[in-house]
Design a protein around this motif. Sequence first.
Motif, PDB file in Angstrom:
ATOM      1  N   LYS A 131      87.832  34.277  10.236  1.00  0.00           N
ATOM      2  CA  LYS A 131      86.681  33.497   9.942  1.00  0.00           C
ATOM      3  C   LYS A 131      85.848  32.571   8.856  1.00  0.00           C
ATOM      4  O   LYS A 131      85.119  32.089   8.810  1.00  0.00           O
ATOM      5  CB  LYS A 131      86.135  34.938  10.225  1.00  0.00           C
ATOM      6  CG  LYS A 131      86.321  35.656  11.363  1.00  0.00           C
ATOM      7  CD  LYS A 131      85.028  34.927  12.527  1.00  0.00           C
ATOM      8  CE  LYS A 131      85.705  35.148  14.077  1.00  0.00           C
ATOM      9  NZ  LYS A 131      85.608  35.342  15.360  1.00  0.00           N
ATOM     10  N   GLN A 151      95.845  34.740  21.194  1.00  0.00           N
ATOM     11  CA  GLN A 151      95.344  35.593  20.214  1.00  0.00           C
ATOM     12  C   GLN A 151      94.738  35.921  20.427  1.00  0.00           C
ATOM     13  O   GLN A 151      94.873  36.482  22.360  1.00  0.00           O
ATOM     14  CB  GLN A 151      94.850  34.287  20.166  1.00  0.00           C
ATOM     15  CG  GLN A 151      93.515  34.156  18.661  1.00  0.00           C
ATOM     16  CD  GLN A 151      92.200  33.357  18.782  1.00  0.00           C
ATOM     17  OE1 GLN A 151      91.964  32.153  19.283  1.00  0.00           O
ATOM     18  NE2 GLN A 151      90.912  34.313  18.356  1.00  0.00           N
ATOM     19  N   ALA A 152      94.090  37.124  19.401  1.00  0.00           N
ATOM     20  CA  ALA A 152      93.254  38.458  20.520  1.00  0.00           C
ATOM     21  C   ALA A 152      91.836  37.532  19.897  1.00  0.00           C
ATOM     22  O   ALA A 152      91.923  37.084  18.902  1.00  0.00           O
ATOM     23  CB  ALA A 152      93.376  39.217  19.144  1.00  0.00           C
ATOM     24  N   VAL A 153      91.281  38.294  21.438  1.00  0.00           N
ATOM     25  CA  VAL A 153      90.077  37.815  21.402  1.00  0.00           C
ATOM     26  C   VAL A 153      88.501  38.683  21.393  1.00  0.00           C
ATOM     27  O   VAL A 153      89.176  39.657  21.812  1.00  0.00           O
ATOM     28  CB  VAL A 153      89.776  36.534  22.742  1.00  0.00           C
ATOM     29  CG1 VAL A 153      90.505  35.827  22.474  1.00  0.00           C
ATOM     30  CG2 VAL A 153      90.099  37.250  23.757  1.00  0.00           C
ATOM     31  N   SER A 160      85.069  37.872  21.145  1.00  0.00           N
ATOM     32  CA  SER A 160      83.613  36.280  21.373  1.00  0.00           C
ATOM     33  C   SER A 160      84.717  35.005  22.305  1.00  0.00           C
ATOM     34  O   SER A 160      84.254  34.169  23.531  1.00  0.00           O
ATOM     35  CB  SER A 160      83.200  35.399  20.524  1.00  0.00           C
ATOM     36  OG  SER A 160      83.587  34.630  19.679  1.00  0.00           O
ATOM     37  N   GLY A 161      85.872  35.558  21.852  1.00  0.00           N
ATOM     38  CA  GLY A 161      87.040  34.157  22.268  1.00  0.00           C
ATOM     39  C   GLY A 161      86.417  32.471  21.708  1.00  0.00           C
ATOM     40  O   GLY A 161      87.429  31.713  22.484  1.00  0.00           O
ATOM     41  N   GLY A 187      87.591  31.043  19.355  1.00  0.00           N
ATOM     42  CA  GLY A 187      89.180  30.568  18.150  1.00  0.00           C
ATOM     43  C   GLY A 187      89.761  29.992  19.497  1.00  0.00           C
ATOM     44  O   GLY A 187      90.427  28.994  19.580  1.00  0.00           O
ATOM     45  N   VAL A 189      86.434  43.990  15.764  1.00  0.00           N
ATOM     46  CA  VAL A 189      85.733  43.097  15.701  1.00  0.00           C
ATOM     47  C   VAL A 189      86.238  42.025  16.911  1.00  0.00           C
ATOM     48  O   VAL A 189      85.365  41.301  17.089  1.00  0.00           O
ATOM     49  CB  VAL A 189      86.943  41.721  14.411  1.00  0.00           C
ATOM     50  CG1 VAL A 189      86.092  42.488  13.702  1.00  0.00           C
ATOM     51  CG2 VAL A 189      87.852  42.233  14.957  1.00  0.00           C
ATOM     52  N   LEU A 190      87.011  42.747  17.890  1.00  0.00           N
ATOM     53  CA  LEU A 190      86.747  42.084  19.407  1.00  0.00           C
ATOM     54  C   LEU A 190      86.170  43.202  20.222  1.00  0.00           C
ATOM     55  O   LEU A 190      85.834  43.100  21.766  1.00  0.00           O
ATOM     56  CB  LEU A 190      88.599  42.560  19.521  1.00  0.00           C
ATOM     57  CG  LEU A 190      89.365  42.289  18.654  1.00  0.00           C
ATOM     58  CD1 LEU A 190      90.529  42.431  19.260  1.00  0.00           C
ATOM     59  CD2 LEU A 190      89.197  40.329  19.119  1.00  0.00           C
ATOM     60  N   ASP A 226      95.499  42.656  10.005  1.00  0.00           N
ATOM     61  CA  ASP A 226      94.445  43.057  10.352  1.00  0.00           C
ATOM     62  C   ASP A 226      94.411  43.549  12.023  1.00  0.00           C
ATOM     63  O   ASP A 226      95.002  42.927  12.581  1.00  0.00           O
ATOM     64  CB  ASP A 226      93.183  41.615  10.175  1.00  0.00           C
ATOM     65  CG  ASP A 226      91.254  41.810  10.878  1.00  0.00           C
ATOM     66  OD1 ASP A 226      91.141  41.653  10.120  1.00  0.00           O
ATOM     67  OD2 ASP A 226      91.531  42.636  11.788  1.00  0.00           O
ATOM     68  N   THR A 231      95.415  36.099  13.405  1.00  0.00           N
ATOM     69  CA  THR A 231      94.079  35.411  12.383  1.00  0.00           C
ATOM     70  C   THR A 231      93.563  36.320  11.273  1.00  0.00           C
ATOM     71  O   THR A 231      92.561  35.696  10.946  1.00  0.00           O
ATOM     72  CB  THR A 231      93.052  35.922  14.079  1.00  0.00           C
ATOM     73  OG1 THR A 231      93.474  37.234  14.608  1.00  0.00           O
ATOM     74  CG2 THR A 231      93.106  35.382  15.349  1.00  0.00           C
ATOM     75  N   GLY A 232      94.446  37.334  10.908  1.00  0.00           N
ATOM     76  CA  GLY A 232      93.658  37.872   9.543  1.00  0.00           C
ATOM     77  C   GLY A 232      94.579  38.973   9.116  1.00  0.00           C
ATOM     78  O   GLY A 232      95.659  38.909   9.975  1.00  0.00           O
TER      79      GLY A 232
HETATM   80  C1  LIG Z   1      90.272  39.078  12.859  1.00  0.00           C
HETATM   81  C2  LIG Z   1      89.900  38.644  13.825  1.00  0.00           C
HETATM   82  N1  LIG Z   1      90.639  38.506  15.443  1.00  0.00           N
HETATM   83  C3  LIG Z   1      90.269  37.625  15.918  1.00  0.00           C
HETATM   84  C4  LIG Z   1      88.861  38.000  16.424  1.00  0.00           C
HETATM   85  C5  LIG Z   1      88.685  37.691  17.300  1.00  0.00           C
HETATM   86  O1  LIG Z   1      87.805  35.685  17.331  1.00  0.00           O
HETATM   87  P1  LIG Z   1      86.780  35.510  18.167  1.00  0.00           P
HETATM   88  O2  LIG Z   1      85.599  36.518  18.233  1.00  0.00           O
HETATM   89  O3  LIG Z   1      86.738  34.088  17.866  1.00  0.00           O
HETATM   90  O4  LIG Z   1      86.987  35.611  19.915  1.00  0.00           O
HETATM   91  C6  LIG Z   1      88.048  38.128  15.266  1.00  0.00           C
HETATM   92  C7  LIG Z   1      86.613  38.016  15.284  1.00  0.00           C
HETATM   93  O5  LIG Z   1      86.005  38.623  14.382  1.00  0.00           O
HETATM   94  C8  LIG Z   1      88.526  38.522  13.662  1.00  0.00           C
HETATM   95  O6  LIG Z   1      88.264  38.779  12.743  1.00  0.00           O
END
Ligand SMILES: Cc1ncc(COP(=O)(O)O)c(C=O)c1O
Length: 429
Positions: free
Chosen positions: A106, A229-231, A233-234, A236, A301-302, A350, A380-381
């Motif tokens: 983020k 990737q994990a989504v 909002s999508g 990313g 967060v997903l 994450d 992503t984290g």
């Molecule tokens: C660590 C992590 N991975 C993946 C996502 C998903 O991202 P997006 O909401 O852009 O799909 C998030 C969303 O907050 C996140 O914090």
Amino acid sequence: MREKYLLHCPGCGRPFPDRYTLDCPSGCDALLRTVYRERRLILQDLPGIFRYASWLPVEGRLRIDAGPVSYTSIGLARELGLPDLTITFSGYWPERGGRMETCSFKELEAQPTVLRLREKGAGVLQISSAGNTGRAFCQASALTGAPVVVVVPASAADRLWTTVPSPNVCLVTVDGDYSDSIAFGREVCSLPGIVPEGGAKNVARRDGMGTVMLDGTLFAGRLPDAYFQAVGSGTGAIAAWEAAERLIADGRFGSRLPELHLSQNLPFVPMVRAWEAGRRTIVAEDMPDAEASIARVSADVLTNRHPPWGVRGGVRDALAASGGRVYAVTNGAARSAGRLFADTEEIGLDPAAAVAVASLIRAVEEGLIGPDEHILLNVTGGGYQRAAEDLDRYPVEPSLRVRAGEAFAGDLRDAVRGWLAEREVAVRA
Ligand SMILES: Cc1ncc(COP(=O)(O)O)c(C=O)c1O
């Protein structure tokens, strides 16, 4: 064109200059895109995300060195029998050059968003978030001095910390859920001078996240065959698709779009259900028992109830254009994938990134990808443990506490106006 970039509406086809514009002036239901003058990616000799500044909708740069870091996997690759696996890591992992101190990708969204707003002189940013996004924007504020108003559910307030003090964050906690925070955040934006950050509609946010695809591709010298990737909002995933299209137009990295392999966490998997049912819109039956389901996922967060799914240029279009796939991942599978990653790559993830690793494992098990394919895994984290060992942590204290459903009026409105006035931000009414 003379400008570095223009915005382009895929609905009506019109190009126009950027004034921190979030929507097509003709009212099209489409995500605006940036079109850059430079079709070839010109790398800047700068650290972090600004290496890719020629494809970011900003003129200048921030003095922040956090960006995505790509490397060739050995441990996980061997375990999965994938000899050509690139990992692009966003988080804190100094041994690999990972310097995102709030530990998630983020930060890739927050940096260009804060700078774009400053350059366009558009005002003070408002963000509603339940976690990583809010923390990333608090950190960007702490590092740049940009004032931001962050609205979160009271239960998520302890996720908001920075690694340097953040005197210009106005944190509003709402005694309700994420939807209540979004509703209150919208009201705060009625105050002239405060602008919504924009979510998926914000091109700075998407192009910032698109640097993962740029970094992974530059590192490997070619576009991946498949991207994981994990989504939630999508955003990313849309960003990865857009960045891949730019790289194809550049001409040096391949001509085929990477297949997008996108994962969500059971039992809350609205995009998986909508895709499997072939729906252009997400409907209630894609989110049965939404509240209870959200409470049960390990990667909360997903859990976005309103992802940019059916909008033109949204997640559904990205999946369709790339011949992609979706995965519904259980908490158990995510946890064991996280353990495998920590054992083989030696960094903690994450929970959302663990969902993506679980989807990669499933794709191998089901023969959906093979050893001859070049894979890009977007981690992503991660690195929370490492960050806690190395870095100071400053909790962001709430400036205002609000009850669910409380109107943004009277004392509350005055309090935010007072906060802005202290920072000499002009508010007209
Ligand atoms: C660590 C992590 N991975 C993946 C996502 C998903 O991202 P997006 O909401 O852009 O799909 C998030 C969303 O907050 C996140 O914090």
